[in-house]
Design a protein around this motif. Structure first.
Motif, PDB file in Angstrom:
ATOM      1  N   VAL A 216       9.225   7.138   1.843  1.00  0.00           N
ATOM      2  CA  VAL A 216       8.665   6.197   2.820  1.00  0.00           C
ATOM      3  C   VAL A 216       8.417   4.860   2.130  1.00  0.00           C
ATOM      4  CG1 VAL A 216       6.721   5.709   4.359  1.00  0.00           C
ATOM      5  CG2 VAL A 216       7.541   8.061   4.076  1.00  0.00           C
ATOM      6  N   PRO A 217       9.112   3.791   2.566  1.00  0.00           N
ATOM      7  CA  PRO A 217       8.833   2.478   1.995  1.00  0.00           C
ATOM      8  C   PRO A 217       7.416   2.040   2.355  1.00  0.00           C
ATOM      9  CG  PRO A 217      10.527   2.333   3.733  1.00  0.00           C
ATOM     10  CD  PRO A 217      10.170   3.780   3.594  1.00  0.00           C
ATOM     11  N   SER A 218       6.677   1.572   1.359  1.00  0.00           N
ATOM     12  CA  SER A 218       5.298   1.161   1.637  1.00  0.00           C
ATOM     13  C   SER A 218       4.924  -0.011   0.738  1.00  0.00           C
ATOM     14  CB  SER A 218       4.335   2.334   1.414  1.00  0.00           C
ATOM     15  OG  SER A 218       4.027   2.480   0.050  1.00  0.00           O
ATOM     16  N   ALA A 219       3.693  -0.463   0.899  1.00  0.00           N
ATOM     17  CA  ALA A 219       3.119  -1.527   0.053  1.00  0.00           C
ATOM     18  C   ALA A 219       3.920  -2.821   0.125  1.00  0.00           C
ATOM     19  CB  ALA A 219       2.992  -1.055  -1.393  1.00  0.00           C
ATOM     20  N   GLY A 220       4.383  -3.148   1.278  1.00  0.00           N
ATOM     21  CA  GLY A 220       5.007  -4.445   1.448  1.00  0.00           C
ATOM     22  C   GLY A 220       6.305  -4.354   2.206  1.00  0.00           C
ATOM     23  N   PRO A 221       6.826  -5.517   2.516  1.00  0.00           N
ATOM     24  CA  PRO A 221       6.277  -6.821   2.183  1.00  0.00           C
ATOM     25  C   PRO A 221       5.172  -7.228   3.157  1.00  0.00           C
ATOM     26  CG  PRO A 221       8.221  -7.111   3.523  1.00  0.00           C
ATOM     27  CD  PRO A 221       8.062  -5.635   3.332  1.00  0.00           C
ATOM     28  N   ALA A 222       4.319  -8.141   2.713  1.00  0.00           N
ATOM     29  CA  ALA A 222       3.408  -8.781   3.653  1.00  0.00           C
ATOM     30  C   ALA A 222       4.223  -9.786   4.463  1.00  0.00           C
ATOM     31  CB  ALA A 222       2.325  -9.507   2.867  1.00  0.00           C
ATOM     32  N   CYS A 223       3.613 -10.375   5.491  1.00  0.00           N
ATOM     33  CA  CYS A 223       4.290 -11.489   6.160  1.00  0.00           C
ATOM     34  C   CYS A 223       3.431 -12.748   6.032  1.00  0.00           C
ATOM     35  CB  CYS A 223       4.622 -11.159   7.606  1.00  0.00           C
ATOM     36  SG  CYS A 223       3.218 -10.777   8.642  1.00  0.00           S
ATOM     37  N   GLN A 262      12.532   7.339   5.317  1.00  0.00           N
ATOM     38  CA  GLN A 262      11.821   7.459   6.591  1.00  0.00           C
ATOM     39  C   GLN A 262      10.934   6.229   6.829  1.00  0.00           C
ATOM     40  OE1 GLN A 262      11.859   9.950   9.152  1.00  0.00           O
ATOM     41  NE2 GLN A 262      10.810   8.190  10.067  1.00  0.00           N
ATOM     42  N   LEU A 263      11.227   5.494   7.893  1.00  0.00           N
ATOM     43  CA  LEU A 263      10.374   4.363   8.268  1.00  0.00           C
ATOM     44  C   LEU A 263       9.091   4.875   8.918  1.00  0.00           C
ATOM     45  CD1 LEU A 263      10.117   1.228   8.761  1.00  0.00           C
ATOM     46  CD2 LEU A 263      11.021   1.682  11.042  1.00  0.00           C
TER      47      LEU A 263
END
Ligand code: FES
Length: 530
Positions: A216-223, A262-263
Motif C-alpha cells: 500500500v503506497p503511503s506517507a505521501g505525496p502531500a499536495c 493496493q490503493l
C-alpha cells in the motif's frame, strides 16, 4: 485485522488485541504548505481516535499533528514509543497529556497481551528530525509492516519478524531539492527526474526485499494548495516531478512485475485475514479514484476550500519588533561553540538573506553570526522576514521541520549538497546539537566487505549504512547507493555527492594487476562458503 486508511501515513488498525492509531495527520503542515492528499478532513476523527495504542513514527509534522492529537485522541492510549536517543517525541506527547508509554527498543519483539510488535529505530542526524522509525505488527491473523517514510537499513531484522501480509511505505519525494534552488530550468528538470526515479526504485527494492503479499503506497505525496506552490503538484505524470501520486507508484510496480499493489484513500478499509484480503471503499471505488483521475480540478476545488485558511495563516506569521541579526547571534553563536564537527563539515560561511535589505552571515569556521559584508558564501538562503521572525519568536529548534520543508525559500550553493549544514539547522538546541556531534564523533565504518562488480567495498554505505549488497550499484568507476542516490568514486573511495571527507568508502579492486584475487576477495569467498 482491519486497516483503515486515514490519509498520508495515517492508519487505524483494528487487531484482535486492540486498536492502534498510526501517524494521524489532518492539519496543514510546514507554514501551511503541505495538505493531506486526498483530503481527509471529512473523516470522523473522534471515531478513529478512541484507541488502545498510539504510534507516532517520528516528529515530522506530517506524522505528528499536535492539534489533532490534542483535540481527538484518547489520553488513555498507550504510546508505542520508538526508543530514540533524544527525548523530544516523548516530551511532546507528555505535554499533550499522554502518560502511558511502552518504550520499543529497536529490533526487539515486544509482546503485549497477544499482540507482537517490533520497531526499527533510525537514529542518525540525517534520519527525520533526529530519528525515524518503522513498526511491525502481528496479531495472529495478519502481519503488517508500517514503514511509512523510514529507510531502515537492517532488512534482516525486519524480515526476522515473520512473513508480512501488508507493507505500507513511501515512494514519493518529500524534499525541497531541486525546486527551491536557483538553477536553470533544464537542470531542475534533470535533477527532478533523477530524484523521482530514485524514489520509485528505492521503494521497489524495499518491496522486493520485504516480499509482502499486499503493498500500500503511503506517507505521501502531500499536495500544495497555495498559489505560490501549486505548480509542485504532479498533475500530468511529469517524469521530472518529485511528487508522483499513489497511482504512479502502483503502475510502476505493475511494470516491474510486482503484483499486490493496493490503493487506499481516506476512509477505505483493507481487511486482511490469514492471507485473504478485501477492500471496502467509503463511497464507490469510482469516487475514490476521482482525486487521481481529475486531479487538477480536484486540487483547485480543495484549494478554494482552503483559501481563507491559507490567507489567515499568512497574516499571523509576522512577529514584528524582532531584531533578527541580534536574536540569531545570541541564539546560534553558543551553539556553534559546541559544534566542532558540524563547523568543520560545513566548512564555510552561509548567507541568510531576508527579502528586505537584511543579510546575515553564519560563519561556520569562525563560529560567528554577523552582518553580511560581501564575502563569498558557499550556501545562500533567501527567506521572507515574517517566516524568520516566526521561527525566532517560537524558538523553533528544527528549521528543517518548519522552514525548509515548507519550500517557502530560495537557495543557492557552490559545490555539492552539504548534510552538516542541514543537520545544524535541525539541531538548534544544545541537547540536539550535542547528540549530533556525538554521532559524528562516533561514526565508524562497518568492517565487513562485499564484492560489487570488480570491486571489494565495505558492506555498509558510509552515508547512513544502507546494505550495499542490496542498494549498491556500480559501473566501472562509480558506486551508487540507491538508498539516497549518493555516489562514490571507486578508485579513491571519495564521496562524489558531498564535498567533505567524512563519507569515504573503503574500496579496492577485486583483482590485483596479475589477475589474482586480492586478499579481501579471498576472505569474502571463504566467508561465502562457510
Ligand atoms: S545510505 Fe544514504 S546514500 Fe547510502
Amino acid at each position: 485485522m482491519q486497516i483503515t486508511c486515514l490519509g498520508h501515513a495515517g492508519f487505524h488498525i483494528e487487531s484482535r488485541y486492540g486498536t492502534i492509531l498510526c501517524d494521524p495527520w489532518k492539519n496543514p503542515a510546514y507554514f501551511d504548505s503541505w495538505f493531506v492528499f486526498p483530503d481527509n478532513s471529512g473523516l470522523d476523527w473522534n471515531r478513529y481516535s478512541q484507541v488502545d495504542f498510539l504510534y507516532v513514527s517520528h516528529l515530522h509534522r506530517d506524522h505528528f499533528d499536535p492539534a489533532l492529537l490534542s483535540e481527538h485522541v484518547s489520553r488513555d492510549a498507550i504510546v508505542l514509543l520508538p526508543d530514540f536517543p533524544v527525548n523530544d517525541l516523548r516530551d511532546q506527547l507528555e505535554r499533550l497529556g499522554f502518560t502511558r508509554f511502552i518504550v520499543m527498543p529497536s529490533g526487539k519483539v515486544v509482546e503485549h497481551e497477544g499482540l507482537r510488535l517490533m520497531t526499527q529505530v533510525l537514529t542518525s542526524p540525517a534520519d527525520g528530525p533526529l530519528g525515524d522509525s518503522a513498526l511491525a505488527i502481528d496479531d495472529g491473523s495478519a502481519t503488517v509492516l508500517d514503514q511509512n517514510d523510514a529507510r531502515p537499513a537492517d532488512l534482516d531484522v525486519l524480515r526476522s519478524f515473520g512473513h508480512y501480509d501488508v507493507h505500507l511505505l513511501q515512494y514519493s519525494g518529500a524534499i525541497w531539492w531541486p525546486w527551491t534552488y536557483e538553477l536553470p530550468a533544464a537542470a531542475k528538470r534533470s535533477f527532478g527526474a533523477a530524484k523521482r526515479a530514485n524514489g520509485l526504485d528505492r521503494a521497489l527494492r524495499y518491496v522486493k526485499a520485504i516480499g509482502a503479499q499486499y503493498v500500500v503506497p503511503s506517507a505521501g505525496p502531500a499536495c500544495f494548495l497555495d498559489e505560490d506552490l501549486f505548480a509542485l503538484n504532479d498533475l500530468t505524470r511529469d517524469p521530472a516531478n518529485t511528487f508522483p501520486d499513489q497511482t504512479v507508484f502502483l503502475d510502476y510496480l505493475n511494470e516491474q512485475g510486482v503484483s499486490g499493489g493496493q490503493l487506499l484513500t481516506p476512509g477505505a478499509v483493507l481487511e486482511v485475514n490469514h492471507g485473504h484480503c478485501e477492500v471496502r471503499w467509503p463511497t464507490s471505488a469510482e469516487q475514490a479514484m476521482q482525486p487521481f483521475t481529475d486531479k487538477a480540478r480536484y486540487l483547485r476545488g480543495y484549494a478554494a476550500r482552503m483559501r481563507d485558511r491559507i490567507a489567515a495563516a499568512e497574516r499571523s506569521r509576522a512577529a514584528s519588533g524582532v531584531d533578527v541579526g541580534a536574536e540569531l547571534k545570541a541564539w546560534f553563536e553558543p551553539l556553534l561553540g559546541l559544534a566542532s564537527h558540524i563547523r568543520a563539515g560545513v566548512g564555510g560561511p552561509v548567507l541568510l538573506r531576508l527579502d528586505d535589505d537584511c543579510a546575515i552571515v553564519i560563519d561556520f569556521p569562525a563560529g560567528e553570526v554577523r552582518p553580511f559584508a560581501g564575502e563569498s558564501c558557499r550556501y545562500e538562503f533567501t527567506v521572507s522576514r515574517p517566516l524568520i521572525e516566526r521561527l525566532i519568536a517560537d524558538h523553533e529548534t528544527d528549521w528543517v521541520n518548519s522552514l525548509f520543508l515548507s519550500m517557502r525559500f530560495r537557495a543557492r550553493r557552490i559545490g555539492p549538497y552539504n548534510e552538516y549544514l542541514y543537520t545544524f539547522f535541525k539541531c538548534l538546541a544544545p541537547d540536539r546539537l550535542m547528540y549530533a556531534e556525538g554521532w559524528y564523533a562516533e561514526q565508524n565504518h562497518d568492517e565487513e566487505d562485499i564484492q560489487v562488480g570488480d570491486w571489494i567495498i565495505q558492506r555498509r554505505c558510509p552515508h547512513l549504512r544502507a546494505d550495499l549488497s542490496r542498494f549498491g550499484e556500480s559501473d566501472d568507476a562509480t558506486l551508487t547507493c540507491t538508498m539516497h542516490g549518493w555516489q562514490f568514486d571507486l578508485p579513491t573511495g571519495r564521496c562524489l555527492t558531498t564535498d567533505t571527507d567524512s563519507y569515504r568508502l573503503r574500496s579496492s579492486p577485486a583483482r590485483a594487476e596479475d589477475g589474482e584475487p586480492q586478499r579481501e576477495c579471498r576472505r569474502l569467498e571463504a566467508a561465502k562458503q562457510s
